[in-house]
Design a protein around this motif. Structure first.
Motif, mmCIF file in Angstrom:
data_model
loop_
_atom_site.group_PDB
_atom_site.id
_atom_site.type_symbol
_atom_site.label_atom_id
_atom_site.label_comp_id
_atom_site.label_asym_id
_atom_site.label_seq_id
_atom_site.Cartn_x
_atom_site.Cartn_y
_atom_site.Cartn_z
ATOM 1 N N LEU A 181 13.554 14.087 3.340
ATOM 2 C CA LEU A 181 14.368 14.309 4.536
ATOM 3 C C LEU A 181 15.837 14.488 4.165
ATOM 4 N N GLU A 182 16.348 13.623 3.307
ATOM 5 C CA GLU A 182 17.748 13.717 2.891
ATOM 6 C C GLU A 182 18.002 15.022 2.139
ATOM 7 N N ARG A 183 17.076 15.407 1.264
ATOM 8 C CA ARG A 183 17.274 16.617 0.482
ATOM 9 C C ARG A 183 17.197 17.874 1.339
ATOM 10 N N VAL A 184 16.283 17.878 2.291
ATOM 11 C CA VAL A 184 16.179 19.034 3.184
ATOM 12 C C VAL A 184 17.444 19.173 4.024
ATOM 13 N N GLU A 185 17.962 18.053 4.527
ATOM 14 C CA GLU A 185 19.208 18.098 5.291
ATOM 15 C C GLU A 185 20.339 18.679 4.453
ATOM 16 N N ALA A 186 20.475 18.204 3.208
ATOM 17 C CA ALA A 186 21.545 18.692 2.343
ATOM 18 C C ALA A 186 21.393 20.180 2.060
ATOM 19 N N THR A 187 20.159 20.613 1.769
ATOM 20 C CA THR A 187 19.914 22.028 1.472
ATOM 21 C C THR A 187 20.197 22.902 2.682
ATOM 22 N N PHE A 188 19.703 22.508 3.833
ATOM 23 C CA PHE A 188 19.857 23.314 5.044
ATOM 24 C C PHE A 188 21.324 23.408 5.441
ATOM 25 N N ILE A 189 22.023 22.291 5.422
ATOM 26 C CA ILE A 189 23.437 22.289 5.820
ATOM 27 C C ILE A 189 24.261 23.155 4.878
ATOM 28 N N LYS A 190 23.993 23.087 3.597
ATOM 29 C CA LYS A 190 24.785 23.825 2.607
ATOM 30 C C LYS A 190 24.545 25.324 2.677
ATOM 31 N N HIS A 191 23.296 25.736 2.840
ATOM 32 C CA HIS A 191 22.951 27.146 2.685
ATOM 33 C C HIS A 191 22.680 27.871 4.000
ATOM 34 N N PHE A 192 22.510 27.147 5.107
ATOM 35 C CA PHE A 192 22.239 27.812 6.380
ATOM 36 C C PHE A 192 23.221 27.439 7.474
ATOM 37 N N ALA A 193 24.093 26.488 7.228
ATOM 38 C CA ALA A 193 25.074 26.076 8.235
ATOM 39 C C ALA A 193 26.485 26.091 7.676
ATOM 40 N N LYS A 194 26.693 26.733 6.538
ATOM 41 C CA LYS A 194 28.017 26.849 5.931
ATOM 42 C C LYS A 194 28.660 25.484 5.723
ATOM 43 N N SER A 195 27.852 24.529 5.295
ATOM 44 C CA SER A 195 28.296 23.152 5.010
ATOM 45 C C SER A 195 28.820 22.432 6.242
ATOM 46 N N ASN A 196 28.484 22.918 7.421
ATOM 47 C CA ASN A 196 28.866 22.255 8.679
ATOM 48 C C ASN A 196 27.714 21.353 9.099
ATOM 49 N N ARG A 197 27.879 20.064 8.869
ATOM 50 C CA ARG A 197 26.777 19.134 9.124
ATOM 51 C C ARG A 197 26.385 19.093 10.595
ATOM 52 N N ARG A 198 27.354 19.123 11.480
ATOM 53 C CA ARG A 198 27.046 19.043 12.906
ATOM 54 C C ARG A 198 26.183 20.219 13.353
ATOM 55 N N GLU A 199 26.572 21.433 12.944
ATOM 56 C CA GLU A 199 25.799 22.607 13.331
ATOM 57 C C GLU A 199 24.419 22.603 12.674
ATOM 58 N N GLY A 200 24.378 22.178 11.419
ATOM 59 C CA GLY A 200 23.092 22.144 10.735
ATOM 60 C C GLY A 200 22.121 21.174 11.365
ATOM 61 N N MET A 201 22.602 19.994 11.739
ATOM 62 C CA MET A 201 21.720 19.001 12.343
ATOM 63 C C MET A 201 21.294 19.403 13.754
ATOM 64 N N SER B 179 0.840 -1.198 0.000
ATOM 65 C CA SER B 179 0.000 0.000 0.000
ATOM 66 C C SER B 179 0.876 1.249 0.000
ATOM 67 N N TYR B 180 0.234 2.389 -0.146
ATOM 68 C CA TYR B 180 0.982 3.653 -0.170
ATOM 69 C C TYR B 180 1.694 3.884 1.154
ATOM 70 N N LEU B 181 1.073 3.465 2.252
ATOM 71 C CA LEU B 181 1.672 3.629 3.569
ATOM 72 C C LEU B 181 2.993 2.886 3.687
ATOM 73 N N GLY B 182 3.056 1.691 3.107
ATOM 74 C CA GLY B 182 4.247 0.870 3.258
ATOM 75 C C GLY B 182 5.248 0.987 2.137
ATOM 76 N N SER B 183 4.832 1.497 0.979
ATOM 77 C CA SER B 183 5.728 1.507 -0.177
ATOM 78 C C SER B 183 6.250 2.889 -0.544
ATOM 79 N N CYS B 184 5.622 3.949 -0.058
ATOM 80 C CA CYS B 184 6.040 5.301 -0.438
ATOM 81 C C CYS B 184 7.355 5.657 0.253
ATOM 82 N N ASP B 185 8.327 6.098 -0.526
ATOM 83 C CA ASP B 185 9.617 6.518 0.025
ATOM 84 C C ASP B 185 9.890 8.001 -0.222
ATOM 85 N N GLU B 186 8.839 8.750 -0.571
ATOM 86 C CA GLU B 186 9.013 10.178 -0.841
ATOM 87 C C GLU B 186 9.485 10.932 0.406
#
Length: 765
Positions: free
Chosen positions: A325-345, A313-320
């Motif tokens: 989540l991965e894309r938001v982390e990458a965007t936030f870390i790059k543009h709001f944390a100066k590519s510092n993953r620890r500070e961004g997270m 079902s959509y509940l079990g098969s959707c991976d959107e």
């Protein structure tokens, strides 16, 4: 911990009804178990035969649930609706004699829960995908804006060299399908080379950056900054010049404001994705657990085929959600944390607040100390007969210490409110807008209340001892300043800029107080009008501050009677009583102008009538007279009736004639309905406590100040009771709309689209 308790604990309070009804399914299974036990009493022989014939020996089967069709208990069918959504329907294959109606009921309810959860999850995923496309456009504008601020002489008419046309278009064009929108949130970032890293403080100006930029500065020609009307200046501009949007000002201050707003938006968006992911996991676990219980009770093969359907079902098969989540982390870390993953997270995933044992220890220590001091004060007053004899000195200093008594009582009631809000899963941190990890629990608030009570009682006891001890006459002139020293310490702690004694909570409180004082220049939020409502129950505490000024400005040299009989004192006695209600009146006017809801107009009229009643009642208190008495009774009665109706019907949402719960509301947090009826009766009685002022009661054991303190404390108790039911009603309104996130307006607004398409509603309306 059992899964049922863990499942309840992990639920998002606002989404409770959208989760699998695990307890309801367990109840159906219990009915099946009771029916089977009544038909076949368990014996050792039958149990052995049941194990041998049930087919649950996994070693004897090559695959679970893959035997002959005769061994299968269910068959799953899929039906598509007109909107291309799938509905699942399970057919129970065994005869009624073998399975019974209860098992059919179980699978019917299981299908309903699966369809409900699947539909809700798909709706939410589509929402976050659409929001991803909006965030992508905001990032396009931010990067172009940042580039312009750091390089003010760059042109905006042509695209940067070396950018593929398809990459450029994918970064700024509007998506037409959710799947494209989901992948587009980070497209422009993946197109950038490592050398084109953009930070909040600098922008590399070498040729490689210019060659690899994916955002044309001509976006800025189609963008304006949204004016959220969150400050007095922006409010005045917005109402006088109808300035909902403003042109771009390319400076670092404006860039910083935009970045801060986008940080909050990304944090809320990330939190929503996390809760959606947890929602999927917990519901899948609930289906698995309940099917295992079904197999254990009925000894039938149903878990594997049904879970295969759930997983598909959509509940079990959707991976959107995981991808976003991965894309938001990458965007936030790059543009709001100066590519510092620890500070961004750290910003995206603030640490959960942990309970400290020292808080529990000091809460108990301070409360025990407070009780001991309270007993000592009572014994001293009784031994010296200070109250019965009408001691003028005691009557003069009692208002000084009553200020602390009001604060302590209100603080302890707030601690009790937090305890019951948590117990009944009322999401008060979200409703008040507290930053995650900074909200105070009931133990911290209880600690503060007991700490203040201990200081006040200790000061009062020492003060009395010095004043009544004939051998301490040399220190009596200093004892008069002990109440002043105590309140000075409280204000120093309150405004202390250092990160001690719950600094973030103190800042939040001071900001809320300032916003209340500046009403209606600030946009009204729930913490603002909630705090203003608390102030309406603390009028005597505010008058105590006036008495402090009067006592230490005149009373020490000219006597207390001359101080309180001055005209200036009487004028401010009126003004202070009106201020809290006037602030609430202005807040209602602001909301009426913004939201165009007549309900806020009625609320404003209610507070204005209360202001009139308070003024007339205060005039009667100071001047007496039959005319003032009649006017005070009439105006106060009208205001009280209006306030009582508003408390019960509007603020608490009770007294609904067509409710499923007689004279209450459809949804209730408390299981005992008598609590609601008792609260309504108590609210009416305490609302009419003002009668003591107009028709004074004959209380021989209490003096004038003691009576005033007693009835003022009753009003604070009423407010504490009001707080719980008011927030309960607000929580249930959020539950009805599944709102679990703050609403943050987007900073950039594109000229070529409607306002509705350029706003993100993080509350899940």
């Amino acid at each position: 911990m059992k899964f049922g308790k863990a499942f309840k604990k992990q639920k998002v309070p606002e989404w409770t009804e959208a989760y699998v009804d695990y307890n309801g399914l367990k109840h159906v299974l219990q009915e099946i178990r009771r029916l089977k036990q009544s038909k076949q009493p368990p014996t050792p022989l039958r149990s052995a035969q049941k194990r041998n014939s049930s087919g649950l020996n996994l070693q004897a089967r090559n695959s679970y649930g893959m035997g002959d069709i005769e061994d299968q208990a269910i068959a799953v069918n899929t039906v598509k609706q007109q909107n291309s959504r799938k509905l699942y329907n399970t057919e129970f294959l065994l005869s009624p004699e073998e399975g019974g109606e209860n098992e059919k009921t179980f699978f019917r309810k299981l299908d309903e829960e699966l369809n409900k959860v699947n539909t809700f999850y798909k709706d939410k995923v589509e929402e976050v995908i659409n929001e991803a496309s909006l965030l992508n456009k905001q990032m396009d504008a931010l990067i172009a804006f940042r580039t312009k601020v750091m390089n003010p002489h760059r042109g905006t008419s042509s695209s940067p060299k070396g950018i593929p046309t398809d990459v450029k278009n994918s970064a700024v064009s509007k998506t037409s399908s959710p799947s494209r929108a989901a992948g587009k949130c980070i497209n422009y970032i993946t197109a950038l080379s490592p050398k084109s890293e953009i930070t909040g403080s600098s922008l590399r100006e070498d040729a490689n950056v210019r060659e690899n930029e994916t955002h044309s500065l001509d976006i800025l020609d189609r963008v304006k900054i949204t004016n959220p009307l969150e400050s007095p200046i922006s409010t005045i501009r917005g109402f006088l010049m109808d300035e909902k949007e403003k042109g771009l000002s390319f400076n670092k201050d404006e860039l910083k404001k935009v970045e801060e707003r986008l940080k909050i938006i990304f944090s809320e968006y990330y939190k929503k994705l996390q809760l959606l992911k947890n929602y999927s996991f917990m519901n899948l676990s609930a289906f698995s657990k309940i099917l295992k219980k079904y197999e254990k009770i009925t000894s039938r093969n149903a878990a594997r085929p049904y879970m295969r359907m759930v997983d598909s079902s959509y509940l079990g098969s959707c991976d959107e959600v995981s991808g976003l989540l991965e894309r938001v982390e990458a965007t936030f870390i790059k543009h709001f944390a100066k590519s510092n993953r620890r500070e961004g997270m750290k910003l995206l995933r603030p640490k959960q607040k942990t309970e400290k044992h020292c808080i529990t220890f000091f809460s108990g220590f301070f409360s025990g100390f407070t009780i001991a001091l309270l007993i000592a004060v009572i014994l001293l007053l009784e031994a010296k007969r200070l109250i019965e004899d009408g001691n003028l000195y005691i009557n003069s200093i009692l208002p000084l210490y009553s200020f602390h008594a009001y604060l302590v009582l209100h603080t302890l009631l707030y601690a009790a409110n937090i305890y019951f809000w948590r117990r009944y899963r009322i999401n008060y941190p979200f409703i008040f807008g507290f930053k995650q990890g900074t909200e105070l629990g009931y133990q911290e608030v209880f600690l503060l209340g007991n700490g203040l009570a201990m200081l006040a009682l200790a000061t009062f006891l020492v003060h009395l001892h010095i004043q009544m001890d004939s051998g301490a006459q040399d220190h009596q002139k200093y004892a008069k300043f002990m109440p002043l020293g105590l309140i000075t310490v409280i204000f120093i702690i309150m405004f202390c800029p250092f990160n001690i004694i719950y600094h973030s909570s103190r800042v939040f409180l001071m900001k809320s107080i300032f916003r209340c004082i500046c009403a209606p220049l600030y946009k009204v939020t729930l913490p603002d009008f909630f705090l203003a409502d608390q102030l309406t129950s603390q009028i005597q505490a505010m008058r105590s501050i006036e008495y402090y000024i009067c006592y230490y400005g005149y009373g020490t040299s000219k006597g207390q009677n001359k101080c309180t009989t001055r005209d200036v004192y009487a004028v401010f006695y009126f003004i202070i009583a009106v201020i809290p209600y006037w602030l609430r009146f202005l807040q209602c006017v602001r909301r009426l102008l913004e939201e165009r809801d007549y309900c806020h107009g009625c609320n404003a009229v209610r507070y204005f009538s209360t202001i009139i009643a308070v003024v007339i009642r205060t005039a009667f208190e100071l001047r007496k007279g039959l005319t003032w008495k009649i006017l005070a009774i009439a105006s106060s009665a009208i205001a009280t009736i209006m306030n009582t109706y508003w408390d019960i019907v509007v603020d608490w949402g009770l007294l609904h004639k067509k409710s499923n719960n007689f004279l209450l509301r459809d949804k209730l947090v408390l299981s005992h309905k008598s609590v609601y009826f008792s609260a309504m009766v108590l609210d009416v009685l305490l609302r009419f406590a003002w009668l003591q002022l107009v028709l004074p009661f004959d209380l021989h054991s209490l003096s004038g100040n003691a009576i005033l303190i007693t009835f003022s404390s009753l009003e604070i108790l009423r407010r504490g009771m009001w707080n719980f039911f008011r927030l309960e009603n607000e929580h249930l309104n959020n539950v009805g709309k599944y709102r679990a996130f703050k609403s943050v307006p987007l900073p950039f607004n594109y000229n070529d689209e409607n306002d509705e398409n350029d706003e993100i509603d993080d509350k899940d309306d």
